[in-house]
Design a protein around this motif. Structure first.
Motif, PDB file in Angstrom:
ATOM      1  N   UNK A  60      -5.908-104.887  -3.832  1.00 41.73           N
ATOM      2  CA  UNK A  60      -5.008-104.826  -3.094  1.00 41.73           C
ATOM      3  C   UNK A  60      -5.237-104.669  -1.124  1.00 41.73           C
ATOM      4  N   UNK A  61      -4.239-105.181  -0.769  1.00 42.61           N
ATOM      5  CA  UNK A  61      -4.607-105.411   0.808  1.00 42.61           C
ATOM      6  C   UNK A  61      -3.658-104.792   1.606  1.00 42.61           C
ATOM      7  N   UNK A  62      -3.474-103.801   2.773  1.00 38.16           N
ATOM      8  CA  UNK A  62      -2.808-103.809   3.386  1.00 38.16           C
ATOM      9  C   UNK A  62      -2.681-104.130   4.806  1.00 38.16           C
ATOM     10  N   UNK A  63      -2.095-104.314   5.825  1.00 37.88           N
ATOM     11  CA  UNK A  63      -2.163-104.985   7.099  1.00 37.88           C
ATOM     12  C   UNK A  63      -1.039-104.044   8.519  1.00 37.88           C
ATOM     13  N   UNK A  64      -1.831-105.451   9.410  1.00 41.13           N
ATOM     14  CA  UNK A  64      -0.500-104.785  10.425  1.00 41.13           C
ATOM     15  C   UNK A  64      -0.325-103.548  10.131  1.00 41.13           C
ATOM     16  N   UNK A  65      -1.020-102.493  10.144  1.00 39.53           N
ATOM     17  CA  UNK A  65      -0.987-101.063  10.349  1.00 39.53           C
ATOM     18  C   UNK A  65       0.098-100.818   9.014  1.00 39.53           C
ATOM     19  N   UNK A  66      -0.276-101.251   8.232  1.00 41.09           N
ATOM     20  CA  UNK A  66       0.215-100.578   7.262  1.00 41.09           C
ATOM     21  C   UNK A  66       1.691-101.278   6.892  1.00 41.09           C
ATOM     22  N   UNK A  67       2.010-102.036   7.525  1.00 44.93           N
ATOM     23  CA  UNK A  67       3.567-102.853   7.464  1.00 44.93           C
ATOM     24  C   UNK A  67       3.236-103.658   7.088  1.00 44.93           C
ATOM     25  N   UNK A  68       2.474-103.828   5.898  1.00 45.43           N
ATOM     26  CA  UNK A  68       2.099-105.176   5.225  1.00 45.43           C
ATOM     27  C   UNK A  68       1.774-105.228   4.457  1.00 45.43           C
ATOM     28  N   UNK A  69       1.532-105.372   2.797  1.00 43.27           N
ATOM     29  CA  UNK A  69       1.072-104.921   2.192  1.00 43.27           C
ATOM     30  C   UNK A  69       1.124-106.284   1.136  1.00 43.27           C
ATOM     31  N   UNK A  70      -0.057-106.567   0.352  1.00 47.80           N
ATOM     32  CA  UNK A  70      -0.678-108.303  -0.180  1.00 47.80           C
ATOM     33  C   UNK A  70      -1.280-107.422  -1.690  1.00 47.80           C
ATOM     34  N   UNK A  71      -0.650-108.151  -2.269  1.00 45.48           N
ATOM     35  CA  UNK A  71      -1.303-107.289  -4.445  1.00 45.48           C
ATOM     36  C   UNK A  71      -1.175-108.665  -4.751  1.00 45.48           C
ATOM     37  N   UNK A  72      -1.064-108.512  -6.091  1.00 46.14           N
ATOM     38  CA  UNK A  72      -1.720-109.036  -7.340  1.00 46.14           C
ATOM     39  C   UNK A  72      -0.302-108.654  -8.344  1.00 46.14           C
ATOM     40  N   UNK A  73       0.145-108.896  -9.131  1.00 44.06           N
ATOM     41  CA  UNK A  73       1.180-108.445 -10.189  1.00 44.06           C
ATOM     42  C   UNK A  73       0.213-109.259 -11.649  1.00 44.06           C
ATOM     43  N   UNK A  74       0.077-108.677 -13.343  1.00 44.64           N
ATOM     44  CA  UNK A  74       0.221-109.040 -13.715  1.00 44.64           C
ATOM     45  C   UNK A  74       0.543-108.938 -15.150  1.00 44.64           C
ATOM     46  N   UNK A  75       0.939-109.988 -15.849  1.00 46.18           N
ATOM     47  CA  UNK A  75       1.782-110.054 -16.743  1.00 46.18           C
ATOM     48  C   UNK A  75       1.470-108.332 -17.611  1.00 46.18           C
ATOM     49  N   UNK A  76       2.159-107.818 -18.284  1.00 42.85           N
ATOM     50  CA  UNK A  76       1.508-106.780 -18.938  1.00 42.85           C
ATOM     51  C   UNK A  76       1.433-107.036 -20.099  1.00 42.85           C
ATOM     52  N   UNK A  77       0.454-106.816 -20.723  1.00 47.37           N
ATOM     53  CA  UNK A  77       0.714-107.596 -22.094  1.00 47.37           C
ATOM     54  C   UNK A  77       1.003-106.354 -23.244  1.00 47.37           C
ATOM     55  N   UNK A  78       1.526-107.087 -24.140  1.00 43.92           N
ATOM     56  CA  UNK A  78       1.789-106.052 -25.276  1.00 43.92           C
ATOM     57  C   UNK A  78       1.003-105.429 -25.201  1.00 43.92           C
ATOM     58  N   UNK A  79       0.459-105.332 -25.994  1.00 39.38           N
ATOM     59  CA  UNK A  79      -0.774-104.222 -26.202  1.00 39.38           C
ATOM     60  C   UNK A  79      -1.795-103.709 -25.708  1.00 39.38           C
ATOM     61  N   UNK A  80      -1.410-104.286 -23.957  1.00 38.78           N
ATOM     62  CA  UNK A  80      -2.662-103.352 -23.028  1.00 38.78           C
ATOM     63  C   UNK A  80      -3.928-103.889 -23.356  1.00 38.78           C
ATOM     64  N   UNK A  81      -4.106-105.086 -23.515  1.00 40.72           N
ATOM     65  CA  UNK A  81      -5.920-105.148 -24.446  1.00 40.72           C
ATOM     66  C   UNK A  81      -6.699-105.840 -22.936  1.00 40.72           C
ATOM     67  N   UNK A  82      -7.615-105.011 -23.202  1.00 43.08           N
ATOM     68  CA  UNK A  82      -8.215-106.232 -22.223  1.00 43.08           C
ATOM     69  C   UNK A  82      -8.841-107.426 -21.912  1.00 43.08           C
ATOM     70  N   UNK A  83      -7.660-108.311 -22.224  1.00 44.46           N
ATOM     71  CA  UNK A  83      -7.417-109.942 -22.433  1.00 44.46           C
ATOM     72  C   UNK A  83      -7.785-110.260 -21.120  1.00 44.46           C
ATOM     73  N   UNK A  84      -8.737-111.435 -21.023  1.00 42.89           N
ATOM     74  CA  UNK A  84      -8.231-112.006 -19.003  1.00 42.89           C
ATOM     75  C   UNK A  84      -7.084-112.764 -18.912  1.00 42.89           C
ATOM     76  N   UNK A  85      -6.671-111.934 -18.102  1.00 47.74           N
ATOM     77  CA  UNK A  85      -5.301-112.352 -17.530  1.00 47.74           C
ATOM     78  C   UNK A  85      -5.272-113.347 -16.792  1.00 47.74           C
ATOM     79  N   UNK A  86      -4.328-114.325 -17.575  1.00 46.73           N
ATOM     80  CA  UNK A  86      -3.564-115.634 -17.411  1.00 46.73           C
ATOM     81  C   UNK A  86      -2.244-115.824 -16.497  1.00 46.73           C
ATOM     82  N   UNK A  87      -1.697-114.598 -16.322  1.00 46.73           N
ATOM     83  CA  UNK A  87      -0.061-115.068 -16.199  1.00 46.73           C
ATOM     84  C   UNK A  87      -0.239-114.035 -14.217  1.00 46.73           C
TER      85      UNK A  87
END
Lengths: 135, 661
Positions: A60-87
């Motif tokens: 994740x990255x913040x910009x504009x002196x910390x006033x904006x934040x860019x990040x990606x969220x993934x679907x929380x897998x039902x079993x938290x397994x390290x499957x390839x993240x698709x969603x």
């Protein structure tokens, strides 16, 4: 006779509480999605305000002196397994993240989808930090 | 040395099993050999668990990094006070702390037992000892706090540990987890008394009077623990809020609500002989929600259902929960006839009736929060978020605050209508005046003003009743007002401690309304020397300055703050870079005041000219103004004071202490 009065009173209060809970479910769940659900609904719902729950990915990255934040969220897998993240959804958040924001943390973002398919968030809530890690 | 800790736990388990057998088979015969021996062995359990705690503390303080727990949660640069607090910072340590509090409880129960009296104590001790066995089993087989680092990974003992999560290095964290954990653990005792009363078929007031102070202590610790957690979130998490209806928070709140109900219905049973079923039901239900809370907060079950029960600890907690629920329900059904009471509530306007209503609302709110918390697990229910809790629970809480205002002037059995009318008119008028002032001042939000009226009404009504009682006593006994006030509290700690708690709740409600409805947030990116304004505050960014020590580096923004043109001081929000933790964390600057908190977060910075950093840095700030937030913490202290008054034992020559409640 006396008891009947209390019984009726009790039933009325009970019904009132049930009604409150019901209304809570009505208001509390409208447009509250997992990442996978949000992606399915993205085209039908357009730019409706919604809340999405997901896990923050690394990088994740913040910009504009910390006033904006860019990040990606993934679907929380039902079993938290390290499957390839698709969603996943890219999130732009205007504001500083709470202190317990970090990769892997479960968050709820509130906002709207932008035209390019990313999510523009106005609120960001993280799960509690004082949780014990499992042994 | 480290082995000794583990050995102490194993010996404690063996001793506890022996004590359990002794307490069960010794039965009511307190003089029996079995019972006497079990009591001695129980003291031994306390000594052994205390030894284990001390050994772990010594390992923490001496940086014994061969122990996994010490390595995982401490580092050499931590101050001793935080090293000590690591006992409850991690999962295994907190289980040891829980077991230790249980052993302290049984130690106190053993010391207080008198020959020929307290026939409920042996089975109560059996229940507490059962709890000790449960936690000792967890510690010995599944979560050994003395486990060494895996030599396959660490062929030599590391010279430095990972360290505590920097967010936990906060004074709130020193007290929040142990108070909450102790509250949960101590509630085992009232639960034990309830079970003992059911088994002994002694469902009169004995178990009520013997467990009352235990309930008060557990309730007080839970309440203070919740408030400390909220304050920690406010001061440390940098987003300006204090409550998110997180499952962890709810796990502390639900038993607090149920034990609040229990405290009320215990008074009714003591005074009028009623509510027997309520009391047994609430004591067992509170304990069941504590076990459930421990399960929820440790297993991660709410995040992913599928890993649930994959760890042995989850299975253990589920088994305990089933034993507690099934056992309690079974015993209650068995004694259902003895739990009937013949108390009739003759008048709707009586303390009995308001207590009944209070309990229905408290239990109702607890059930709604429980359903919301469990919603990810319940089939057919959507997963809920804060909106659900705010909509479904806050109206019930407002109704409860209204009840606080209504009940203060209402006595037992028959109402004194004139006294009630006078109190209501006076407190209603005072509240109305304040609300009108607020409306004239420009506030129009009815959804804030209506609950604010109710909270003010509750506050004034409790105060007026209290002052009225003081004045009557002053007249009757020709004492001065302060003497009268003090003696009144002395003569009836439960009642006036209770009033103080009611006042605390009303104060906190006012704080919550102010800070959640009227909070404002302003963000800006400033160059050095520039000023931003927020609600009458002018905040001037002077410069970025550094600081820190070996374990962390800090960058702070020096700010000059004026209010309406008058300089009120300097503030310095900070960003911290930790040696042993990745990323940064913010340390907000908060200026507390009775009117409003000024809450400033340094969000980041960027060089004005990346070619020439001599020109200084842009800095980003988020400024929050939280009206009346301080009253939440003032209410917390008031609650603590009221709870302590309720808890304080009656003096030996306490005047007329048993007549009024």
């Amino acid at each position: 006779m006396k008891n009947k009065k209390f019984l009726i009173g009790g039933i009325i209060i009970g019904l009132a509480i049930v009604l409150l809970a019901f209304m809570g479910f009505q208001g509390g769940n409208s447009y509250y999605f997992t990442v996978a659900e949000a992606l399915e609904q993205r085209d039908t719902l357009g730019d409706t305000q919604m809340r999405i729950q997901g896990a923050v990915l690394d990088g994740y990255e913040s910009s504009n002196a910390g006033q904006s934040l860019f990040f990606t969220i993934s679907h929380i897998n039902a079993d938290d397994a390290p499957e390839p993240i698709t969603a996943t959804i890219d999130v732009f958040y205007t504001g500083a993240p709470p202190n317990n924001f970090e990769a892997g943390r479960h968050v709820v973002v509130e906002g709207r989808f932008a035209e390019d398919g990313s999510f523009s968030a106005v609120s960001l809530v993280t799960a509690c930090a004082s949780k014990y890690e499992s042994a | 040395m480290v082995e000794l800790g583990y050995i102490a736990l194993v010996l404690a388990l063996l001793a506890a099993v022996f004590a359990l057998v002794g307490f069960i088979y010794g039965g009511k015969e307190q003089a029996s050999w079995l019972n006497r021996t079990a009591r001695k062995v129980s003291i031994g359990v306390f000594a052994l668990v205390t030894a284990a705690v001390l050994i772990l503390e010594i390992a923490l303080l001496t940086h014994n990094f061969e122990i996994q727990y010490v390595y995982q949660y401490t580092s050499t640069d931590m101050s001793p006070i935080y090293l000590i607090s690591v006992l409850w910072a991690g999962n295994t340590g907190s289980l040891l702390f829980w077991a230790w509090v249980l052993s302290i409880c049984s130690f106190i129960l053993v010391l207080r037992q008198r020959p020929g009296k307290r026939e409920l104590t042996p089975y109560t001790l059996a229940v507490v000892t059962f709890g000790q066995i449960f936690f000792l089993l967890l510690l010995i087989f599944f979560a050994n706090p003395f486990a060494r680092l895996d030599p396959a990974v660490f062929p030599i003992v590391p010279s430095e540990g990972v360290g505590l999560n920097p967010l936990l290095e906060n004074p709130g964290m020193l007290f929040h987890p142990p108070t909450l954990l102790a509250g949960w653990a101590i509630f085992t005792v009232p639960f034990g008394f309830a079970i003992s009363a059911l088994i002994n078929n002694k469902l009169d007031n004995t178990w009520i009077s013997q467990s009352r102070r235990w309930v008060v202590m557990a309730w007080l610790l839970l309440g203070v623990g919740n408030i400390l957690g909220a304050w920690w979130a406010y001061a440390e998490l940098s987003w300006g809020g204090y409550w998110t209806w997180d499952p962890i928070e709810n796990a502390g709140l639900i038993p607090w609500l149920l034990s609040t109900a229990l405290l009320h219905s215990m008074v009714v049973q003591k005074r009028r002989g009623g509510f027997k079923f309520w009391n047994i039901g609430l004591a067992t239900a509170t304990f069941a929600t504590i076990v459930l809370g421990a399960l929820l907060t440790r297993s991660g079950i709410l995040q992913s259902k599928h890993t649930f029960l994959s760890s042995a600890m989850d299975v253990m907690f589920v088994i305990l929960l089933i034993i507690v629920i099934a056992g309690s329900i079974g015993l209650i059904i068995w004694r259902r006839n003895e739990l009937k009471t013949d108390m009739t509530i003759s008048n709707l306007v009586s303390r009995e009736a308001t207590f009944l209503l209070t309990n229905v609302l408290l239990v109702g709110s607890a059930i709604v929060i429980l359903i919301g918390t469990l919603s990810p697990l319940l089939p057919g229910l959507p997963t809920v978020d804060t909106t659900f809790f705010n909509r479904a629970v806050l109206p019930i809480f407002i109704a409860l605050v209204l009840l606080i205002g209504l009940c203060a002037a209402i006595g037992w059995r028959r109402p004194q209508i004139r006294k009630i009318q006078k109190t209501y008119i006076a407190s209603g008028a005072l509240s109305l005046v304040l609300i009108i002032i607020l409306i004239v001042a420009g506030l129009r939000e009815w959804w804030a003003l209506a609950p604010a009226f109710i909270a003010l009404f509750a506050l004034f009504s409790s105060l007026i009743t209290w002052v009225g009682d003081c004045l009557s006593r002053k007249r009757a006994l020709s004492e001065n007002f302060f003497q009268a006030a003090l003696n009144l509290i002395r003569a009836n700690r439960t009642r006036y401690g209770g009033y103080l708690v009611h006042i605390a709740i009303a104060i906190m409600a006012i704080g919550v309304i102010g800070s959640s409805v009227y909070d404002t947030e302003t963000s800006a990116v400033l160059a050095p020397g520039e000023t931003m304004t927020a609600n009458g505050y002018e905040i001037t960014y002077e410069s970025l300055t550094g600081g820190g020590d070996g374990s962390r580096m800090e960058i702070g923004a020096d700010l000059t703050v004026s209010q309406n043109g008058k300089l009120i001081g300097t503030m310095r929000p900070i960003k911290l870079f930790h040696r042993s933790y990745p990323g940064t964390s913010s340390k907000v600057a908060i200026r507390y005041s009775l009117v409003e908190d000024l809450y400033i977060n340094l969000t980041g910075w960027e060089p004005i000219d990346s070619e020439d950093i001599q020109q200084g840095y842009w800095a980003g700030f988020t400024v929050k103004i939280n009206p009346l937030a301080t009253w939440i913490w003032i209410g917390g202290f008031t609650l603590l004071a009221g709870g302590l008054i309720c808890y304080w034992p009656k003096g030996k020559k306490g005047p007329a202490s048993s007549t009024e409640e």
